[in-house]
Design an enzyme around this catalytic site. Structure first.
Site, short mmCIF file in Angstrom:
data_model
loop_
_atom_site.label_atom_id
_atom_site.label_comp_id
_atom_site.label_asym_id
_atom_site.label_seq_id
_atom_site.Cartn_x
_atom_site.Cartn_y
_atom_site.Cartn_z
N HIS A 123 0.83 -1.21 0.00
CA HIS A 123 0.00 0.00 0.00
C HIS A 123 0.86 1.26 0.00
CE1 HIS A 123 -2.89 2.79 2.27
NE2 HIS A 123 -3.46 2.56 1.10
N HIS A 174 -1.16 10.67 -2.40
CA HIS A 174 -2.48 10.26 -1.91
C HIS A 174 -3.36 11.44 -1.53
CE1 HIS A 174 -5.45 8.99 1.14
NE2 HIS A 174 -5.60 7.97 0.31
#
Length: 276
Positions: free
Chosen positions: A9, A51
């Site tokens: 991730h 992100h």
């Protein structure tokens, strides 16, 4: 246990600053089969790997990615917040990222919902990936089902994964929609509130789409709470890659449920668990 693909991730973000070259290189050493990362557009139309919509928490700069040019973003340090040994890490463009990942089996690119709907975000991403020669490794994921639909319209052969929240989040997201509509200009408040009030199971949501996603990427709690979800998706020819599970015993539960992949901050723990 069944073989399950391990996707790091934001790179190996437990061990290195998220979405940086250091994190992606670290993922190789931790036996990850692939990675998950995030894409956004800059003020000058470049696609970068980040992100949050703002860079405040992951760099020595402040402000929104969308309001900065690539040249401005490249001035900031995106590594030091994780430790002095990562000082000097710079934000990556998608074109810079893909060569780093050429030996990964899976490249999961999450497209963040873009703030300027007039820009062909999907087309830009597809073009860069196609030029890289890594098309067969890529899964395009997003919480924005319409954006995934745009990808499918442009390239019916591309693989897309629909990201979904845990059911318990729906009430919070519904309330947030009303708060947003009250605070900022919205062209159709009624439509926003009515859509926010819709309630679907994940199965109903998938079945309601005008295209068939290749994967469902649910919050991993959704699978642990309803293991039959994986079987229902497999019956539809849809793979399941839940996010973001970091506890060994819960990872094992996802394997037993039949998941195809797992997105985790701890690819090292996953590799150890699945080898035993």
């Amino acid at each position: 246990m069944n073989k399950i693909r391990i996707m790091a991730h934001r790179g190996a973000s437990f061990h290195a600053p998220e979405n940086t070259k250091a994190a992606f290189l670290k993922a190789y050493g931790l036996k990850a089969d692939g990675i998950e990362t995030d894409l956004q557009l800059t003020a000058d139309g470049e696609i970068v790997v980040h992100h949050n919509y703002f860079i405040d928490n992951t760099s020595d700069g402040k402000g929104a990615v969308f309001l900065k040019t690539l040249e401005e973003l490249k001035q900031y340090d995106f590594g030091s917040y994780k430790g002095k040994e990562f000082e000097g890490e710079r934000i990556l463009t998608l074109s810079e990222l893909l060569p780093i990942l050429k030996d990964m089996k899976v490249i999961n690119l999450e497209l963040k919902s873009h703030l300027d709907k007039g820009v062909d975000f999907a087309g830009k991403v597809l073009s860069i990936v196609q030029k890289s020669g890594l098309t067969d490794r890529v899964i395009y994921s997003s919480f924005d089902a319409d954006l995934l639909g745009q990808l499918k319209e442009k390239d019916s052969t591309c693989k897309v994964g629909l990201l979904t929240f845990q059911g318990k989040m729906q009430g919070l997201l519904r309330e947030f929609s009303a708060v947003f509509a009250a605070k900022y200009p919205v062209s159709d408040v009624k439509a926003v509130l009515e859509r926010a009030g819709e309630s679907h199971t994940l199965i109903q949501l998938v079945d309601s789409l005008p295209y068939r996603p290749d994967y469902l990427h649910p919050d991993y709690h959704s699978v642990l709470e309803n293991p039959d979800l994986v079987k229902e998706m497999h019956n539809r020819g849809i793979g399941v890659n839940p996010y973001t599970c970091d506890r060994t015993e819960e990872m094992e539960g996802l394997v037993l449920a039949g998941c195809d992949g797992i997105i985790t901050n701890r690819p090292d723990l996953a590799a150890e668990a699945f080898e035993s």
